[in-house]
Design an enzyme around this catalytic site. Structure first.
Site, PDB file in Angstrom:
ATOM      1  N   THR A   1      14.912 -19.756  33.215  1.00  5.18           N
ATOM      2  CA  THR A   1      13.733 -19.486  34.023  1.00  5.18           C
ATOM      3  C   THR A   1      12.942 -20.782  34.168  1.00  5.18           C
ATOM      4  O   THR A   1      12.898 -21.600  33.244  1.00  5.18           O
ATOM      5  CB  THR A   1      12.898 -18.316  33.464  1.00  5.18           C
ATOM      6  OG1 THR A   1      11.848 -18.014  34.392  1.00  5.18           O
ATOM      7  CG2 THR A   1      12.311 -18.592  32.100  1.00  5.18           C
ATOM      8  N   GLU A   2      12.348 -20.973  35.361  1.00  4.08           N
ATOM      9  CA  GLU A   2      11.795 -22.276  35.740  1.00  4.08           C
ATOM     10  C   GLU A   2      10.726 -22.792  34.792  1.00  4.08           C
ATOM     11  O   GLU A   2      10.520 -24.004  34.669  1.00  4.08           O
ATOM     12  CB  GLU A   2      11.180 -22.210  37.144  1.00  4.08           C
ATOM     13  CG  GLU A   2      12.152 -21.914  38.254  1.00  4.08           C
ATOM     14  CD  GLU A   2      12.199 -20.426  38.570  1.00  4.08           C
ATOM     15  OE1 GLU A   2      12.652 -19.640  37.712  1.00  4.08           O
ATOM     16  OE2 GLU A   2      11.792 -20.050  39.680  1.00  4.08           O
ATOM     17  N   ASN A   3       9.982 -21.883  34.175  1.00  3.59           N
ATOM     18  CA  ASN A   3       8.876 -22.331  33.338  1.00  3.59           C
ATOM     19  C   ASN A   3       9.311 -22.761  31.941  1.00  3.59           C
ATOM     20  O   ASN A   3       8.477 -22.934  31.062  1.00  3.59           O
ATOM     21  CB  ASN A   3       7.789 -21.250  33.258  1.00  3.59           C
ATOM     22  CG  ASN A   3       8.313 -19.931  32.768  1.00  3.59           C
ATOM     23  OD1 ASN A   3       9.313 -19.429  33.267  1.00  3.59           O
ATOM     24  ND2 ASN A   3       7.652 -19.355  31.789  1.00  3.59           N
TER      25      ASN A   3
END
Lengths: 231, 239
Positions: A54-56
């Site tokens: 996930t990008e975060n």
């Protein structure tokens, strides 16, 4: 045989997600876009070891926690609470997008407003009104070895989402390699839509009529068969 | 070299009108709420700092944090990737009324522009946004048969970030996914101020565990049991 009704006999989002999940390879690193694509994780076939990004800044996250068990420092890019699987890791945003653009992910699956026959994707805004927000969409379409889309075959008012040229603002150019729709599975190769699977009750002519660009045939077209009752 | 600051109020006291301020966090995860609220309190008491440019992934949520800064009228411009949230009315109202500027940057480009400033690299090429409206006016170049867009570093006067453990020389660790933009912003700003949940003497953090080395941090203030933005939004807190 009764005629095929595009709006009634199409696959549900869960069925589209199930079909996309069948192609996720054992041992792969996968990013699922916010919303509909996230549903794919639920249908990951048994026995396949898949690591979700996930990008975060999390690799190896698992299911959502039970209500009341959330830790709001542990979220995904959709800002939903997540849990960690054994072997998970944290990293900062620049490392996270290095994984994306650097070609380290095997698969990214995104939603779409429109997909063009050359692989252009429009999925971040439909016009110039309101507050624009792009998030990681423009990054995610670059770098993953396969960039797939899950989508209804047509819009709510019956217009094709697979088109010759996107009319909505682009997210990326020539980036999509496979599209899972509510009617068919279609690859994008050399600037063309290649039909791989279609619902068995649907004729070639009916499918072409709701597709905004020519569907090409290259070898067999398989029946698109998914479980009936998925939730 | 003791970088300890006594309070959030002291920590934000030097930020002037018109400053560019990076604020760490992704949504509520890793957001330095106490530092932001100290800045708002100062503005309410003194009318300063105002006309700020704020750099964050988002543009605030609910009635606290960056949303409260915007509502208070301290923010001239947001540089962010996703100014939407469950309750983004503070930004939306100002934006649709033409009272706040927006520079929309793809999330990975935002991260890399911040990292580039910290690394002393003024520009770089990325595939992200090529052929889209966000690349309009930017130089492009082909490398190995693929097109890329040139992006510039992103500078800031101050960074307000949130760590978990800190020591008095500025070494930091982060909590869970609260790391996100915080280590990048620490590197990029001229002055970086960190709030940490636990502040100790040098040596309290195992050097193997340090995520942000103290060279990137100018001031550190302990805020034990910090508030969590998402919890505040969900319980309807107004600052």
């Amino acid at each position: 045989m009764a005629g095929f009704n595009i709006m009634e006999d199409k696959l549900s989002n869960a069925q589209i997600a199930w079909r996309a999940a069948q192609d996720i390879e054992d041992g792969s690193y996968v990013n699922l876009g916010i919303g509909f694509p996230e549903m794919i994780a639920k249908f990951q076939p048994e026995g396949r070891d898949v690591t979700y990004h996930t990008e975060n800044g999390v690799l190896g996250f698992g299911k959502a926690p039970a209500e009341g068990e959330e830790d709001w420092d542990l979220i995904n890019a959709g800002k939903k609470a997540i849990t960690l699987n054994p072997g998970a890791s944290f990293f900062h945003h620049a490392d996270s997008f290095s994984m994306v653009r650097g070609g380290h992910l095997d698969l990214a699956v995104l939603g779409a407003y429109q997909i063009a026959q050359n692989g252009d994707l429009a999925n971040w805004r439909v016009g110039s009104k309101g507050v624009p927000a792009v998030g990681g969409a423009m990054d995610l379409v670059h770098g993953a070895k396969r960039v797939a889309v899950v989508t209804d075959h047509v819009t709510k008012d019956g217009k094709p989402k697979l088109v010759e040229t996107c009319t909505f603002p682009l997210t990326g150019v020539g980036c999509v390699t496979r599209v899972y729709t509510s009617l068919a599975v279609i690859d994008i190769e050399d600037g063309k839509f290649i039909l791989r699977e279609k619902l068995p009750g649907l004729s070639m002519e009916e499918l072409q009529a709701v597709t905004g660009a020519t569907l090409h045939i290259d070898g067999d077209v398989a029946d698109l068969i998914v479980p009936e009752d998925l939730s | 070299m003791d970088k300890t600051l006594s309070s959030p109020a002291e920590a934000v006291s030097a930020i002037p009108d018109g400053a560019k301020v990076m604020i760490g966090g992704f949504g509520g995860s890793g957001a330095p709420i106490e530092l932001i609220h100290a800045l708002i309190d100062r503005f309410r008491e003194t009318g300063s700092p105002k006309a700020l440019t704020v750099i964050n992934n988002n543009a605030g949520n609910g009635h606290i944090g960056i949303a409260a800064m915007i509502k208070a009228g301290m923010v001239k411009k947001m540089i962010c990737s996703f100014p939407r949230s469950s309750n983004a009315e503070a930004f939306n109202e100002k934006f649709l009324a033409g009272e706040i500027e927006l520079e929309l940057v793809p999330q990975g480009t935002l991260a890399e522009r911040i990292r580039a400033r910290g690394a002393g690299i003024p520009a770089f090429y990325t595939p992200t946004s090529f052929g889209t409206e966000l690349a309009e006016g930017k130089p492009t170049e082909e490398f190995d048969g693929k097109m890329y867009v040139r992006e510039q570093w992103l500078k800031a006067d101050f960074a307000l970030i949130k760590g978990q453990q800190g020591d008095t020389v500025g070494n930091l660790t982060y909590r869970l996914a609260g790391r996100n933009f915080n280590p990048l912003m620490a590197m990029a700003a001229d002055k970086t101020i960190a709030q940490v949940s636990e502040l100790g003497a040098p040596g309290t953090i195992d050097p193997e565990q340090v995520i942000t080395p103290g060279i990137f941090v100018d001031g550190v203030v302990e805020v034990a049991n910090p508030q969590q933005e998402e919890v505040l939004v969900r319980t309807g807190v107004v600052h």
